[in-house]
Design a protein around this motif. Structure first.
Motif, PDB file in Angstrom:
ATOM      1  N   SER A   1       0.832  -1.210   0.000  1.00  0.00           N
ATOM      2  CA  SER A   1       0.000   0.000   0.000  1.00  0.00           C
ATOM      3  C   SER A   1       0.860   1.251   0.000  1.00  0.00           C
ATOM      4  O   SER A   1       0.448   2.292  -0.526  1.00  0.00           O
ATOM      5  CB  SER A   1      -0.950  -0.009   1.196  1.00  0.00           C
ATOM      6  OG  SER A   1      -0.245   0.067   2.423  1.00  0.00           O
TER       7      SER A   1
ATOM      8  N   ALA B   1       0.587   4.047  -2.899  1.00  0.00           N
ATOM      9  CA  ALA B   1       0.300   5.444  -2.573  1.00  0.00           C
ATOM     10  C   ALA B   1       1.357   6.381  -3.154  1.00  0.00           C
ATOM     11  O   ALA B   1       1.037   7.463  -3.655  1.00  0.00           O
ATOM     12  CB  ALA B   1       0.207   5.620  -1.063  1.00  0.00           C
TER      13      ALA B   1
ATOM     14  N   ALA C   1      -2.248  11.144   1.137  1.00  0.00           N
ATOM     15  CA  ALA C   1      -1.801   9.754   0.990  1.00  0.00           C
ATOM     16  C   ALA C   1      -1.618   9.095   2.353  1.00  0.00           C
ATOM     17  O   ALA C   1      -2.005   7.931   2.552  1.00  0.00           O
ATOM     18  CB  ALA C   1      -0.494   9.711   0.203  1.00  0.00           C
TER      19      ALA C   1
ATOM     20  N   VAL D   1      -4.026   5.667   3.399  1.00  0.00           N
ATOM     21  CA  VAL D   1      -3.517   4.304   3.598  1.00  0.00           C
ATOM     22  C   VAL D   1      -3.943   3.710   4.940  1.00  0.00           C
ATOM     23  O   VAL D   1      -3.817   2.501   5.150  1.00  0.00           O
ATOM     24  CB  VAL D   1      -1.971   4.249   3.487  1.00  0.00           C
ATOM     25  CG1 VAL D   1      -1.520   4.587   2.083  1.00  0.00           C
ATOM     26  CG2 VAL D   1      -1.294   5.150   4.521  1.00  0.00           C
TER      27      VAL D   1
END
Length: 547
Positions: free
Chosen positions: A395, A399, A427, A431
């Protein structure tokens, strides 16, 4: 165009930060004559802010960085002269007003620079009053700076710079946190008030609501080199394609002409409505607001009243009577004039501002993206900042790519551009996969490409099942993304409902202190046209429809 003896002369100017693998700007030549008004455009991260900081002496005296090339201001060799001498000539307004606010009371803050210069008390009083009046902040003189909204702080910081009457004024995104009416007034103040000996360089992305552009325009490319420099109208028309390709915004009429596939003309700058009329003939007929309100309620406020953030003992609410529901899959836009309570409402919904009356129910954890991104940074690098709350290494990489941050992944979050900081703050919250994401001015300081891509990402968060709320002064953004719009006035909800229904009520928007853009005013008179379709076409060279 420049005079024989320029007030500012830069030759081969470049800036490089520790750990950076390139210089931004990379190689810039610029001459500014006394009395000139210059608008500077360029994509996020090209070095516009670094350029202004270098000219003002902020780099390297306060922020660590290497400055290369030749730079003279008012005959002073900038790279060898004492920064105090430069400060006598140069006034600098940064992107973040909190970086410049030092004192607790507004009038003391505006007087601070004059007091340090040893000006007579009567002169200080007159200048403070005049500067606050110029920026429309005279009613704030006795206010505590800690109680001001972001837009109010931006006006106070500008007043403090104007009060010193510098010969060279550098303003970095001076309208980013202002509502449309205040932004137009500040643009006119900076770019159109005549002064034979003062030069002004304004970096800005907002062009839709500039009633008349300054005489000269300088456009930078992605490396911070001069892409175009000349008479504003000539540059806008002749260099529209490379300017758009660089990621910068263009005036509404130029956007419309490009969407029609024809070269822009001077008439498009004067009367963008003509090109919009042509667009309307090829667009779908009016489509009602899509009904996405099928998701469960994540935040439910009932007659809620919120006090200032961080003051749990507050007795007087800043916003009251709030009835609002945020649902999964839905974007809610909160709009209003500066000081209307937008940020307080957002922080109250997130639980950071005390609830003084009513109730707020939250189903799941809430992610909040602050108005000032640097307030929530914790790590030493961009990648580590995202890693801090991420669910998996995958992730983090996703991102970094999605928010165009991979190029600065090893940079300190405080040493990247304002636009990059904004994308990083979003971001880092996304996440964590919250039930609701609340974003305060998510696209301020963004160039055209990143603003549109970021807007599409925000819409995508809602489409993935998050409840999303944004505070914004960008009415085009609200029209493009939002399923419902909430209009605040003096701490209360003045109007709310489906997006196109609310934004079509131009009279109500004006009553709330907002100044609808030319696009909204045109659309309000064309009821057969779907506004989202118009915006999709205007953005079509970068991204398709996001809904």
């Amino acid at each position: 165009m420049a005079a024989a003896e320029p007030l500012l002369s830069a030759r081969g100017l470049a800036v490089q930060f520790p750990g950076a693998d390139r210089r931004t700007p990379a190689h810039l030549d610029l001459r500014v004559a006394p009395g000139e008004r210059i608008l500077m455009l360029g994509p996020s991260g090209c070095g516009k802010s670094s350029l202004l900081k270098a000219i003002a002496g902020v780099i390297p005296d306060i922020i660590d960085g290497d400055v290369y090339g030749e730079l003279e201001v008012a005959g002073l060799d900038h790279l060898t002269s004492d920064v105090a001498k430069i400060a006598d000539v140069v006034g600098y307004l940064g992107q973040d007003p909190l970086d410049q606010i030092a004192l607790p009371r507004v009038d003391d803050e505006v007087a601070f620079g004059l007091e340090n210069a040893g000006r007579p008390i009567d002169e200080i009083t007159d200048r403070v009053h005049s500067a606050l009046a110029d920026v429309g902040a005279e009613t704030l003189a006795a206010r505590d700076t800690a109680t001001l909204s972001g837009g109010q702080l931006q006006r106070v910081a500008l007043a403090a710079v104007l009060a010193r009457r510098p010969r060279l004024l550098l303003a970095d995104e001076p309208t980013a946190m202002l509502d449309p009416a205040a932004a137009s007034a500040v643009h006119n103040l900076l770019l159109h008030r005549e002064s034979a000996d003062r030069a002004i360089v304004v970096v800005d992305h907002r062009l839709d609501d500039v009633s008349s552009l300054p005489e000269r325009l300088v456009v930078l490319d992605a490396d911070g080199r001069v892409l175009a420099d000349g008479r504003t109208r000539d540059v806008m028309i002749s260099a529209a394609e490379p300017i758009a390709a660089s990621g910068s915004w263009l005036p509404l009429g130029i956007e419309a002409a490009r969407a029609l596939g024809r070269p822009p003309t001077d008439a498009d700058l004067e009367a963008p409505e003509v090109a919009l009329d042509d667009l309307a003939t090829i667009l779908p007929s009016n489509i009602s607001d899509p009904d996405r309100r099928t998701g469960e309620v994540v935040i439910d406020a009932r007659n809620a009243a919120f006090g200032p953030a961080g003051r749990r003992n507050a007795q007087k609410p800043l916003v009251a009577g709030i009835d609002l529901q945020l649902r999964r899959g839905e974007v809610t836009a909160i709009i209003g004039a500066n000081g209307s309570g937008k940020t307080t409402l957002l922080s109250g919904l997130a639980g950071l501002s005390p609830t003084l009356d009513g109730e707020v129910r939250r189903d799941g954890h809430v992610g909040l993206v602050f108005q000032f991104p640097e307030r929530q940074f914790l790590a030493r690098t961009v990648a580590q900042e995202i890693e801090y709350g991420a669910r998996s290494p995958e992730s983090v990489e996703q991102a970094l790519a999605e928010f165009d941050l991979d190029v600065v992944r090893e940079r300190n979050p405080f040493a990247i551009s304002g636009g990059q900081q904004r994308r990083l703050s979003i971001a880092a919250v996304a996440v964590t996969e919250p039930a609701a994401i609340l974003l305060d001015e998510p696209t301020f300081g963004q160039d055209r490409r990143h603003a549109i891509e970021l807007a599409a990402t925000i819409r995508g968060l809602a489409d993935r099942g998050f409840a999303v709320a944004i505070v914004t002064h960008d009415l085009r953004l609200a029209a493009w993304l939002a399923d419902q719009v909430v209009v605040l006035r003096h701490g209360e909800i003045a109007m709310s409902g489906a997006t196109q229904s609310v934004l079509r009520d131009v009279a109500a928007l004006r009553a709330a202190g907002l100044a609808p853009s030319r696009l909204l005013r045109w659309w309000a008179e064309h009821r057969a046209v779907d506004l989202r379709s118009v915006i999709d076409v205007l953005h079509g060279d970068l991204i398709g429809a996001v809904r």
